[in-house]
Structure formats: structure tokens, C-alpha cells
Design an enzyme around this catalytic site. Sequence first.
Site: not given
Length: 845
Positions: A40, A86, A130
Site C-alpha cells: 500500500r 484493489h 461528478y
Amino acid sequence: MSSDLPETPDVPAEKVEPVRIEDEMEQSYIDYAMSVIVGRALPDARDGLKPVQRRILYAMNEMGVSSRSGHRKSSSIVGETMGNYHPHGDSAIYDALARMAQDFSLRYPLVDGQGNFGSVDGDPPAAMRYTETRMAPIAEELLADIEKDTVDFGSNYDDRLTEPEVLPSRIPNLLVNGASGIAVGMSTNIPPHNLGETVDAAIHLVDNPDCSVADLIDTPDSKGYIKGPDFPTGANIVNREGIWDAYTGGRGRLRVRAEIETEYTDRGGDRLLITELPYQENKARRIERIAEDVNEGKIEGISDIRDESDRSGIRVVIECKRGANVDVVKNQLLEHHLENTFSVISLALVDDQPRVLNLKELLEQFVAHRRTVVRRRSQFELDEAKDRAHILEGRLVALDNVDDVVEIVQNSEDRDGAMAGLREAYDLTAEQAEHIVRMQLGSLTSMEAGEIEAEYGDVQAEIDRLETILGDESELSEVVKTELREIKGEYDDDRRTEVIQDAGSVTREDLIAEEDVVVAVSESDYVKRMPLSEFDPQHRGGKGIIGARPKEGDRISTVFTASTHDYLLCFTNRGQVYRLKVFELPEMGRTARGTSAINIIDLDDGEEITAVVNTDDIDSGHLAMATRRGYVKRTAVSAFENVHSGGIRAISLEDDDSLVDVEVTSGEGDLLLGTRNGMTIRFAESDARPMGRSARGVNGIDLEGDDRVAGLVAAGSDDDRRDLLTVTKNGYGKRTPLSEYRRQSRYGKGLIDIKTDDRNGPVCSINAVSGDDGLVIMTESGQIMRTQVEEVSTVGRNTKGVVVMRLDETDRVAGVDVVDNTDSEGDVDAAADTDDDNDNDDDGQ
């Protein structure tokens, strides 16, 4: 308690291993830490990507969301990445996706975004539903040739799919875009760099694998390639030492300073324009903190702050007040708000192990990776070329024997028979035979035959080229360099961050003219400074002019002259010493009372400054101190090297004693103590052995009755050519050659220096002077007179002296200071030398 559930019988475990709980906790923590480190938080040294970034780009590649396609909703890309590669939550994925689209976070953004992806003001990106994204062209360079077996693939989290362990990466992304991440027990913070400089350094490393780190760094002393980090927000790096440490050792601290321009106006009220901010600086928060400091008075000289930034760039306008020094304002902003530290930690994964790498090692990892990618790609393309050449060889055989081939095919019962006949007749492989059987008749024309022969020649040339690359390391290196040059030609741009020489801060001291000043201190600890030039020289006997107006009940206790750039040691009556910068004292008019010294020096109640020593005069030697009760002490100058803001002890005093005067001595001269009743003793400095700061000292003079020490003079071995100037409280004084004061043993009663009758009053001060010195005399009421030493008559000991300064009936002299080499330019006041009041009386000894 009853239950409808059937009872579950106890089943013994097949295998039970006793484990120490601390061992299990340790191993579990290590497993967790390595999972975070590798899976990570840390980037791979080869492609410079963290797993989430790599998976996002690979998912976009698999979805066909390239730089040439239309934008796709960010939510679809996040969903595809989370569902296939992921499994750590959509917010983490979207944060990484948004950061790759921010031109203020990445030097070369990897994602082309539409919509609100945040700002330098700390605004968060809009929700993923958006915004829309697609790969930036440079991101495709990270994925180039991934389909040609250039990198290893591994199973995804649920073993349904495979994902690349690293991307081929044609660009040195770890240096170009940098990286930041916090793992368990470690972190990385690699700054971004200019692509062109980084590529040039990588090419140099390919050609010169044994070069040093210094060969890669571009400094004023050596022509290298990488000048330093190149932040997307520009600004300036002001310390090359931090760059050198980061590149040679993998760790360093960079001072990054905002870009500020100054606009001068004819009407006053200059302005500062902030056009670039340090990397990862929150603009809105920084402006808010500047405004808070202005309102609280921590920053002076600012009248208004406006943020006029837009899409074209940063523009913060800071309006300065009329009369404010714009350079001082600029320096205050840089010191407190517009300069920060970027800590470089070049930590990355090498073979799945975290390592701190220097600049050369970072580039070596990329170059080695590119060699591997080019080698694997070349092998893949060679295999494909050989397969194609093999097929073309079969077709050429068919073209050379077209009639026989057609006859064999016609006479065969089926396709398999035809293939078997062809293989037997012309020694073909199964693949070649199958391809010939599938050939169309149109391909047997002479034009098609020519094209096949030309293609075969091209394929053979490609095979030769690829085999040369695989068989010759120098050819492979040329391929690596050629592709790097192509990347530079496509994406190189101008440098944004400049590495500048730190000329040091522009301090308030730098901007204050160096001039001689008079400093006055009252018994109530009011202090101020005034230009010495405001006081024109007068003949002795003048009344002077007003220099201060103490408040009722207060009176001037100390006066001294200094330069505005001097650093002084201020000794108090209680034996403390403080360090003072003269320019920090408030400059006020002659009629002003002054400012409470508590704002500058932390004096206690009843503590007064009684002696001042300029630090320019104390490079070596000793400081000699005299107390009112007649003690004298010498202490090495080195004991006063570190005087902190709260002061330090200079001498220990008895309860009824106080420090009177301090002088710098060489260790080889004499000391003279003068008393209020007009006695003076001269003895060898060596008679008072050096002592520590906490010592009281030794007896210097045997005082009679209520007599007390008034001052101390240090006389060098050649000072007998100078005079001892004695000034009394009532304004009278005289000069007497130092040679008239014979050396005695310490702790004697001394000789009569001056008569201290009702006319003269007690002695106020004694000083060693030369004829060309100047004098500044200040009275308790605040009158100041400036005159020349030569105005004071030279007479013998045990005389009354002459009028030096004419005082009002209730006024008294507070202090006298000597100004070296003061000329008497300008008009001289009408107060002239007079012969009345027994000015020249000389009663003898």
C-alpha cells in the site's frame, strides 16, 4: 434457558501448537507491517508507483480509457479498480485517482480530469460521481509494451484475473513525479523533478555506469544534470546543502521559499505580490495566518491582503502601509509564513524490500528496469518475427513450386491429406503446410509474390536487429537511450523551481542606517535612543538642550553613546549582565520620555543599568568590575560569550553593595578607582587576580567614612599620554595627566584627585580621554550637552576644576560618556568659556 437449536458436540482440534503470545504478536505485527509497506504505502523503485496508482492505470488501460478516448465517470474507474484489483475501499482509490489529476500535486499529471479535483486552498475534490477522467498521454508511456511480456503478472486478490507487478514505464517516474507515503515505522517523501534533467542524468548513467553521484548533480562548481527538485508549484530552493545531502545520502532538508515580487509606487504604500508558493502549501490557510499575525501586531507594516488568484496562477497582493519598509515586511513574511522545509526521504521498494536510495541508486533501478523491459520486449518481438519468417518461408516455397503445389492440393482427398502431401514433398512444418492450404488463389499473382518476398526481407532484417540487441549490451543500451531521448523530446518543459543562493535574511538591522546615537535610561527604567547628530557641539559651560523629559519623580540615571549596529553588554547595579542590540531600542524625539526597558531587557524592580561595554571591544582579555563599596574583580571575557535574554550573573554582591562600573582590560595595564569624595587610587591590574563570574572580588580601595566608588578606569601601558577626566555632580570637571597618578599597592587610600566641596559636589564619573575625544553629558532632568574634551582645562590633582556644564539649581549630572574622534563641526552655541566662579582655582595638594 431452553433453546431450539441442536447442541453442537465438541470436536477436538486436529493439531494444537503452543505459541508464546509475544512471539505471535511480534510475527503478526511484522506480517501486517510488511503488508502495508509492500502492498500500500511505498512506491516501487522501478516505475515509481504505489500499488493503488498502478492498479488504477492498468484498470483504465483494460477499459480502453486512453488519452485518445472520451472521458469516463471517475466512479466507473474506481469501481473497476476496486472490483478487479484493489480491494481497499473506494475512498482510497478515488483519493489516489484525484491526486494523479492535480497539476499542483504531480509535476506531470498522469490523469486528465474534467471537473473539480481540489485546489491549492485545500478544497477537496468533488464526489466521484461528478468528475470524469481519462489517461494523460504521459501515463500511456508507463504502460507502453505491457502486452509484449515485458513485466511479470501475478494473480489479483481473488485469483480471477492477473495484474502487473510493475509497469514497463518508459519514464523515470519515481524522480519525475516523486512519491509520498507513510508505512509502519517508516515513510517516504521523494520530491518531483524536471523530466528533461532526469532523462539526461539517466542517459549519462547508461553511458557511464561507474560515475559518481556528484557527476549527476548540477552545481555551480560542477556541470552535472539535475539541479534539484522541480516542484509543480514553482517557488525557490535556497540551500544547496540540503540538495546535496538528499542526493548523496537519500535524506535531506530543503528550504523552499515563495516567489515574491515587489511593486514600488510613487505615492508610497508599496505592495508585495506572491506568485508562487512552496510545494504542498495551503494558500487559504497561509493567508489566514498572515492576517492573524497582522491583527495581533506580530507583523507590522501591512494594511491589506487580497487573494487575486485565478486559473492562470497564484496572485496574492499584500499592501504595505505608507512609510513601511517593504523589505522588512517581506523578510517577516518569509521568516514566519512563506518559507517551509521539505524533508526528503528517498525510500522505495527494491525487490520488495524498503531501501533508502541516493540519486544514482534511484536512476540505476530505473535504468536496470528499462534494460529488462527492452530485453524482454525484444525477445517477444524476435519470437513473433521468427514465427512470421517461418510462415513466409513456406509461402515462398509454394510460390516457387506453384504448379506442383496446386496439383498436390487438387489430388488430395481432404485438407489433412493436402497438408500431409505438401509436408512430404517439400519438407514443410505443420504450420507452414496449413498456411499454404489456406492461401487464396489471389495471393499467387506475381504482385503478391513480390510483396511476400519484400515482407520476408523486412522480417529477416528485423530478426537481425533484434538478435543484435539481445546479443550486444551496447546495442541494448542504445535502444534505452534512444527511447529516453524520444520521451524528452515529447514531454520536456522548462524548469519551474529555481535553486538560488541564500543571501541571508534581510533583517531589521540591515535596513537601519549605522549612526552614532545617545541612549538615555532613567531610574524608572525608561529607555530611548536619539541620533547623536541632533546635539551640536558647544563650548564648555553651556546648558545643553533638552534630551528627555522624565515623568514626575523620575530622573535620568545612565547615559551612553553607541552605534545603532552595536551589540552591548549592559551591567546592572545588582551584578547582572544582559545583551542588548542598540537598534532594538526605540528611537524617539528629544522631548519623549522613552519606553519601559522591561520590553527590551528583563530588569527587576529597582535594578538599573550602571555600565555598558561594547562587544566589539572584548575579543580577548578581561572585564574589570568595581563595586560601590570598593571591591574590584577581573573575569575573563570568555565567561560572557553566552549571555541569554534573561541575563546572567556577572559578580556576587553583598547586600549593601552594588556594581558601579565595568572596563575592558588587557591584563597588563593599571586600574584606577575614583570615589565620590574625590580620591583616586591606581594599582597594577595583576594585583586583582582573575576570578569566575560568581566571585565577589577583592578590596580595591580603602574608603573613609561614607565615601563610595564613583567609577573605574583601565589604563594601558602607553596611556600616560592620556588624561583622567573627572566630572562632578554639579557640572564641574577637569583633566589631569594620568602620569600624575603614581601606581600604588591595591587597597590603599589613594591620592586626592579633585576637591568635592559644596561648589563641585561629589564626583559623578571618571574617564580616560585624549584631546580629540568628544563628550556627551546628561543631567538628571534630561538636559544633554555635547562638547569636546579639549574644552576642559588640563590642571593638576587636588584642584576644583572648571565649569563643564552649567546646571539649574536643582539639577545634577547623571552621566558622562566619551565619544572617540568626534569633531566639532557646525555652529557652536553662544555659551562660552568663563572665568568666574573660581573656574581656574588650583589649591594644590
